[in-house]
Design an enzyme around this catalytic site. Sequence first.
Site, PDB file in Angstrom:
ATOM      1  CB  CYS A  72      -0.982  -0.018   1.172  1.00  0.00           C
ATOM      2  SG  CYS A  72      -0.218   0.076   2.808  1.00  0.00           S
TER       3      CYS A  72
HETATM    4  C1  RB5 Z   1      -3.876   5.244   0.857  1.00  0.00           C
HETATM    5  O1  RB5 Z   1      -3.799   6.564   0.478  1.00  0.00           O
HETATM    6  C2  RB5 Z   1      -2.905   4.920   1.950  1.00  0.00           C
HETATM    7  O2  RB5 Z   1      -3.398   5.364   3.170  1.00  0.00           O
HETATM    8  C3  RB5 Z   1      -2.646   3.454   1.973  1.00  0.00           C
HETATM    9  O3  RB5 Z   1      -2.131   3.058   0.744  1.00  0.00           O
HETATM   10  C4  RB5 Z   1      -1.604   2.974   2.972  1.00  0.00           C
HETATM   11  O4  RB5 Z   1      -0.469   3.776   2.966  1.00  0.00           O
HETATM   12  C5  RB5 Z   1      -2.074   2.704   4.320  1.00  0.00           C
HETATM   13  O5  RB5 Z   1      -1.304   2.227   5.166  1.00  0.00           O
END
Ligand code: RB5
Length: 169
Positions: A72
């Site tokens: 993420c």
């Molecule tokens: C999304 O914008 C972001 O919050 C997600 O990808 C991640 O970093 C969460 O931990």
Amino acid sequence: MTLGLSGRVGIATDHGGFGLKEELVAQLHAAGHEVVDFGAHGLNPGDDYPDFVIPLAQAVVDGKVERGIAICGSGVGAAVCANKIPGIRAGLVHDHFSARQGVEDDHMNVICMGGRTVGPAVAWDLVETFLAAEFSGAARHLRRLGKVASLEAKPAHNWGKIGTTLHKP
Ligand code: RB5
């Protein structure tokens, strides 16, 4: 590659790691790995990492893929999410040492990375290292992992008695 069982590698990301995921899928294919891509399959800034990470984690637990790569933006949400699935041992990794030792000592079966925190060359080194590593099976690590796994058999409301003292009612 030293992967046993299915030998398949699963990968998942939200929008925060979409570009990195696309690069890693191409590199995994080029290196001869069979890849199961749990998405996202397009860049959608409104998507949610659990929608991709949960199916990946379940596939790891079910043996449909051997190991998982969860991405993420930071890798934090992916790690938090993946570790909610019983049987998952996910680690947020930024360095070569942890990519190897996380498997050898902690039997890590999902590596988590941040698409906004690691570049593609570092990420590929982490993935290669993670996939090449094997759990040692050492008694001390089995003992520790047994204690970790015992948490999965206990209701969440009992966890405070095991370790955390973050807040008292
Ligand atoms: C999304 O914008 C972001 O919050 C997600 O990808 C991640 O970093 C969460 O931990």
